[in-house]
Design a protein around this motif. Structure first.
Motif, PDB file in Angstrom:
ATOM      1  N   SER A 850       0.813  -1.210   0.000  1.00  0.00           N
ATOM      2  CA  SER A 850       0.000   0.000   0.000  1.00  0.00           C
ATOM      3  C   SER A 850       0.850   1.265   0.000  1.00  0.00           C
ATOM      4  N   SER A 851       2.142   1.149   0.344  1.00  0.00           N
ATOM      5  CA  SER A 851       3.009   2.321   0.394  1.00  0.00           C
ATOM      6  C   SER A 851       3.666   2.618  -0.944  1.00  0.00           C
ATOM      7  N   GLY A 852       3.503   1.719  -1.918  1.00  0.00           N
ATOM      8  CA  GLY A 852       4.078   1.948  -3.232  1.00  0.00           C
ATOM      9  C   GLY A 852       5.587   2.087  -3.170  1.00  0.00           C
ATOM     10  N   PHE A 853       6.129   3.070  -3.913  1.00  0.00           N
ATOM     11  CA  PHE A 853       7.581   3.256  -3.973  1.00  0.00           C
ATOM     12  C   PHE A 853       8.172   3.577  -2.607  1.00  0.00           C
ATOM     13  N   LEU A 854       7.404   4.222  -1.739  1.00  0.00           N
ATOM     14  CA  LEU A 854       7.924   4.632  -0.436  1.00  0.00           C
ATOM     15  C   LEU A 854       8.063   3.474   0.545  1.00  0.00           C
ATOM     16  N   SER A 855       7.548   2.289   0.191  1.00  0.00           N
ATOM     17  CA  SER A 855       7.721   1.121   1.045  1.00  0.00           C
ATOM     18  C   SER A 855       9.218   0.829   1.214  1.00  0.00           C
ATOM     19  N   GLY A 856       9.676   0.720   2.471  1.00  0.00           N
ATOM     20  CA  GLY A 856      11.083   0.446   2.732  1.00  0.00           C
ATOM     21  C   GLY A 856      11.976   1.667   2.655  1.00  0.00           C
ATOM     22  N   VAL A 857      11.385   2.863   2.599  1.00  0.00           N
ATOM     23  CA  VAL A 857      12.162   4.093   2.483  1.00  0.00           C
ATOM     24  C   VAL A 857      12.331   4.746   3.859  1.00  0.00           C
ATOM     25  N   THR A 858      13.547   5.203   4.154  1.00  0.00           N
ATOM     26  CA  THR A 858      13.824   6.015   5.335  1.00  0.00           C
ATOM     27  C   THR A 858      14.505   7.294   4.881  1.00  0.00           C
ATOM     28  N   VAL A 859      14.006   8.415   5.360  1.00  0.00           N
ATOM     29  CA  VAL A 859      14.588   9.719   5.052  1.00  0.00           C
ATOM     30  C   VAL A 859      15.058  10.335   6.360  1.00  0.00           C
ATOM     31  N   GLY A 860      16.316  10.804   6.388  1.00  0.00           N
ATOM     32  CA  GLY A 860      16.859  11.358   7.619  1.00  0.00           C
ATOM     33  C   GLY A 860      17.629  12.636   7.380  1.00  0.00           C
ATOM     34  N   ALA A 861      17.631  13.508   8.378  1.00  0.00           N
ATOM     35  CA  ALA A 861      18.417  14.738   8.358  1.00  0.00           C
ATOM     36  C   ALA A 861      19.259  14.789   9.626  1.00  0.00           C
ATOM     37  N   SER A 862      20.535  15.135   9.479  1.00  0.00           N
ATOM     38  CA  SER A 862      21.462  15.151  10.607  1.00  0.00           C
ATOM     39  C   SER A 862      22.228  16.458  10.650  1.00  0.00           C
ATOM     40  N   VAL A 863      22.591  16.848  11.866  1.00  0.00           N
ATOM     41  CA  VAL A 863      23.458  18.021  12.057  1.00  0.00           C
ATOM     42  C   VAL A 863      24.515  17.655  13.098  1.00  0.00           C
ATOM     43  N   LEU A 864      25.775  17.744  12.721  1.00  0.00           N
ATOM     44  CA  LEU A 864      26.878  17.593  13.659  1.00  0.00           C
ATOM     45  C   LEU A 864      27.344  18.987  14.067  1.00  0.00           C
ATOM     46  N   ASN A 865      27.630  19.159  15.365  1.00  0.00           N
ATOM     47  CA  ASN A 865      28.016  20.464  15.904  1.00  0.00           C
ATOM     48  C   ASN A 865      26.934  21.494  15.575  1.00  0.00           C
ATOM     49  N   LEU A 866      25.755  21.205  16.078  1.00  0.00           N
ATOM     50  CA  LEU A 866      24.560  22.003  15.785  1.00  0.00           C
ATOM     51  C   LEU A 866      24.763  23.489  16.067  1.00  0.00           C
ATOM     52  N   LEU A 867      25.459  23.821  17.141  1.00  0.00           N
ATOM     53  CA  LEU A 867      25.635  25.219  17.543  1.00  0.00           C
ATOM     54  C   LEU A 867      26.870  25.851  16.921  1.00  0.00           C
ATOM     55  N   ASP A 868      27.557  25.118  16.054  1.00  0.00           N
ATOM     56  CA  ASP A 868      28.725  25.625  15.319  1.00  0.00           C
ATOM     57  C   ASP A 868      29.796  26.169  16.267  1.00  0.00           C
TER      58      ASP A 868
END
Length: 909
Positions: A850-868
């Motif tokens: 039922s999820s079509g192409f998005l089945s098995g998909v993971t999307v992530g966003a990361s930040v290292l040293n967030l405060l710079d």
């Protein structure tokens, strides 16, 4: 770890608790959802193994099974709204299989007729340790054999855990940290280098890619631009690095394994033994062992795309994994491409204007390919293979920063190959014989160009050929369990060669050396008290004994024993202790003069009336005086996982290492000259001309030779006068009389539910009590911890994670305590504490048609040293009117990268 002895874990978020670090509570992963929560299922009729994986993926649970139980079976369609348990019952109906909870987050699949009390299984406890429950048919018996379709079958296959050579046991006397694949994903790191660098137990990286850490144990050339592991901060080459349980061919001129090009996407987990283990693995496992376990049982395809950026540099990673398994084996191929742009000093406003260091981090381009597979040849014989090839190309327009001089631009070409082929033979009962052969090579070509030093090239190659034969199994049954044993022998042949040329093809240095190492080892696991004979105050009592004999063709032989004890007075509390010895011969490169060089330079001198003196600074290796190294290590610890507070884990570990004749580098010249009581044997004030010429001759045996720089304008001085030297400073690598370090690891983690969300909190810390050294038995001891370029007393990493449905969020806080820049004894400077924050948020789409192409998909966003956060400032040392080679910060304890933002897309096909 033989390929035949690996257990398959089916989980899209494999063992969240495996991410918990016994000495490092870094692990965060969205933990498993409530087992009673209702899920909308839409699975077609398909192979049972695939349905089980998809159930694990959608519920963030861990389903453990032997693929031979399920590979011939099909699962009916699953189209309903149901709990996880109801879904399992549906897909297992008619298969003759059932499920059993190992804990609230882990389920094992087994034969319906199997007594739950005798199932062999492996899982991760709340403290991150691998837990194994031995299958037995009775007192003293080995794993139970079942007949499925006329073929003998173990209920669940056994694995080997780092810290032992015996299958199917956990060495409870050893402090082991497990970084699961899910933890690795949760960190937002893109390279193996950054992953290991984050561990509080590891002192930065003795060689960071692009910048030289000039602290304890540095032996490699400043131009190689790789990364080596340095557990406990006692030096490069004292941590053994394994790939699937076998040695990784070292780089850095044979000094230490280079992990900078290990593909992070091909790693299933990392097991880290933070204690000496020479009796198990060989002489160089002094500070500990890091075992990178490759992905293996994987079916289908996985595509990963990642892009990231910091101010001044961009980064890209693409990987593809293809895997398949069948009744009698499996195979996996994983490919990865990684690229990072060069980071310039001009992109960082905290770099002082007079610093001659155009490049901070090199341009890196890495290619890697991993193949791993196994095949059952008959009922008792199987074959396995592991192959890793990596190619690292890097360029840095300023090389690395050296305390002696700034190197010219470097192009680095570094291919590595590590391959193992082997077979396992059943010997009767649960005894198994493993025969294997391994080959490893690490080639390096460095092309230097421009600047004061003539254009030159450096080529080196390290090769290792190894063979192993090992047998392990049950010796006899004891009231507390099976007494098990491993016995075997290793042979290793190592060669190292290098060649240095300058413009016109003139050879300035050539090295060709080799050695053979023959070894024999044995290990015993003795469960004196276990569940069958437990009494009040002694739930369990286990003893481990190990011994190894190593014979070097270059530096003699040694026998190293190890003793371990684990006592569990009550459920959930384990106390353990270990003691062992080590013997380490010098590395191959340490038997050569190739790295020797010297410079006549005007430099700071704390005890000079003028603050500076004209010095002959000698670097390299004191080859003629080298001896073998010996050490003793001990550790004491506890693991507390109270049954009354589910999800809580507390770990405490004390360690001590005493190293005699440790081969390492003395401190920097400014430190030496300011402390005659400790370092008086390493410098000569007002030397004679003969003494100056003697040390110049030593330097000229190396590849760079002698470089006289004018004290007026710091240019090459063709009219150098030996009588003008005021001080000779000998900082060559050598045997120090004694190196002693001790400290404490502490970690705690608590997993709990808040409504339909799962939360985890934790902290992991290492406090170094001391790293003390002596040059001679009569010289004053000096401490290197908590000083510039060395391990700080305190490093911590805290975490918080949240998971609900497909959403997960993770936050990490990294802390390095303040310390002292003592390079000028007369005016030491305090370096501020350094705190950074990392964060990651991800969403995993439901698996199903039922999820079509998005089945098995993971999307992530990361930040290292967030405060710079900028690195804390340090002294900038230079002579009057001269450019400085200091960066204004300590690259061993802080990063120049700054805020780094990345996005990642993962698709499982």
């Amino acid at each position: 770890m033989s390929m035949n002895n690996r257990m398959f874990h089916s989980s899209a978020r494999h063992a969240p608790r495996a991410a918990t670090l016994t000495g490092s509570v870094l692990a965060i992963l969205a933990t498993a959802g409530n087992a009673q929560a209702m899920t909308e299922w839409d699975l077609p009729e398909q192979p049972l193994a695939k349905s089980l994986r998809e159930i694990a993926a959608q519920t963030d649970s861990n389903i453990i099974f032997d693929r031979k139980l399920v590979n011939d079976q099909s699962a009916p369609p699953l189209k309903m709204k149901a709990t996880t348990e109801q879904a399992l019952k549906q897909v297992l109906e008619g298969t003759g299989l059932t499920y059993r909870h190992l804990d609230d987050k882990t389920v094992t699949i087994q034969l319906a007729s199997t007594d739950p009390s005798i199932t062999t299984s492996a899982s991760y406890g709340a403290d991150g340790r691998i837990r194994l429950a031995q299958a037995q048919t009775g007192e003293g018996a080995g794993p139970r054999t079942r007949i499925v379709d006329g073929k003998p079958l173990l209920d669940i296959e056994e694995i080997i855990v780092t810290g032992t050579n015996i299958r199917g046991i956990e060495n409870s006397t050893a402090p082991v940290i497990v970084l699961s694949r899910e933890y690795i994903n949760s960190t937002g790191f893109s390279t193996t280098t950054k992953l290991i660098e984050s561990l509080p137990q590891n002192f930065a990286l003795a060689n960071q890619s692009g910048l030289q850490a000039n602290g304890t144990g540095q032996v490699s050339s400043v131009s190689e631009q790789g990364s080596s592991i340095n557990l406990r901060g006692i030096g490069e080459g004292t941590t053994l690095v394994l790939l699937n349980g076998r040695r990784l061919a070292p780089g850095f001129r044979s000094a230490a394994a280079d992990i900078s090009s290990l593909p992070l996407t091909a790693i299933e987990r990392v097991e880290i033994l933070t204690d000496g283990a020479s009796a198990i693995y060989g002489s160089d496992a002094v500070g500990g062992v890091v075992n990178f376990i490759l992905r293996e049982d994987f079916e289908g395809a996985e595509t990963r795309l990642r892009a990231g950026a910091a101010d001044g540099t961009d980064e890209y990673r693409v990987s593809q994994a293809l895997g398949n398994s069948w009744d009698s084996g499996n195979v996996l191929l994983s490919l990865e491409y990684y690229k990072r742009d060069e980071l310039l000093a001009s992109d960082r406003d905290y770099i002082p204007a007079n610093v001659v260091a155009p490049g901070l981090l090199p341009e890196d381009e890495n290619y890697s390919a991993v193949f791993t597979g196994e095949q059952q040849l008959s009922g008792s014989i199987s074959a396995f293979a592991d192959v890793l090839f990596s190619q690292r190309d890097s360029f840095n327009r300023a090389g690395r920063v050296s305390p002696l001089f700034n190197e010219t631009p470097n192009d680095v070409d570094n291919p590595q190959l590590n391959a193992t082929l082997g077979m396992n033979f059943g010997l009767g009962g649960d005894w198994q014989l493993e025969v294997s052969g391994s080959y490893g090579s690490n080639e390096l070509e460095v092309v230097r160009g421009g600047g004061a030093v003539a254009v030159s090239s450096f080529d080196s190659k390290f090769e290792s050929e190894a063979a192993r034969i090992k047998a392990d199994g049950t010796v006899l049954g004891l009231p507390g369990g099976n007494l098990r044993m491993a016995i075997g022998a290793d042979y290793r042949s190592e060669t190292y060669e290098d060649l240095t040329t300058v413009a016109g093809g003139i050879v300035t240095n050539s090295t060709d050396t080799d050695q053979d190492v023959s070894s024999a080892f044995a290990e015993l696991y003795i469960p004196l008290v276990g569940s069958p004979n437990a009494v009040a105050g002694v739930n369990a009592l286990e003893v481990s004994l190990a011994g190894r004999y190593d014979d070097y063709s270059t530096f003699g032989s040694s026998f190293d024993p190890q003793y371990g004890l684990m006592w569990e007075p009550v459920g959930g509390l384990r106390l353990r202790a270990r003691y062992g010895t080590s013997y380490k011969a010098p590395n191959l490169v340490e038997n050569t003069f190739g790295t020797n060089s010297a410079a006549a330079i005007l430099a700071q001198d704390p005890l000079s009336p003028f603050g500076f003196s004209y010095q002959l600074q000698v670097v390299g290796i004191d080859v003629d005086a080298l001896q073998a190294q010996e050490s003793t290590s001990s550790s004491f610890g506890l693991e507390f996982t109270p049954e009354a507070i589910k999800g809580l884990a507390v770990n405490l570990n004390y360690y001590q290492i005493k190293y005699r004749n440790r081969i390492t580098n003395p401190p920097l010249p400014t430190v030496l000259l300011g402390d005659p009581a400790s370092f008086g044997s390493l410098f000569i004030r007002n030397p004679t001309v003969d003494q100056v010429n003697q040390f110049i001759a030593i330097a000229q045996r190396g590849q760079l030779g002698f470089i006289p720089l004018s004290p007026i304008d710091f240019t090459f001085d063709p009219n150098f006068d030996p009588a003008s030297i005021e001080v000779i400073v000998d900082t060559r690598r050598r045997n120090l009389s004694l190196v002693e370090t001790n400290g404490v690891d502490f970690s705690t983690r608590y997993d709990f539910a808040v409504g339909s969300s799962n939360v985890a909190l934790g902290i992991d810390a290492t406090y170094v009590l001391q790293i003390e050294q002596q040059i001679t038995t009569t010289s004053a001891p000096f401490e290197t911890d908590d000083t510039f370029g060395n391990a700080p007393n305190l490093r911590m990493r805290a975490m918080a994670s949240w998971q609900r449905g497909g959403w997960s969020a993770n936050t990490f806080v990294n802390y390095t305590d303040s310390y002292t820049d003592n390079r000028l004894i007369t005016t030491p400077v305090s370096v501020d504490a350094y705190t950074t924050v990392d964060a990651r948020v991800a969403y995993s789409f439901p698996t199903g048609s039922s999820s079509g192409f998005l089945s098995g998909v993971t999307v992530g966003a990361s930040v290292l040293n967030l405060l710079d956060e900028d690195p804390p400032g340090t002294q900038v040392l230079s002579a009057p009117g001269a450019p400085s080679f200091d960066l204004g910060f300590d690259p061993a304890n802080a990063s120049a990268l700054g805020r780094f933002i990345s996005l990642e897309f993962t698709k499982t096909w």
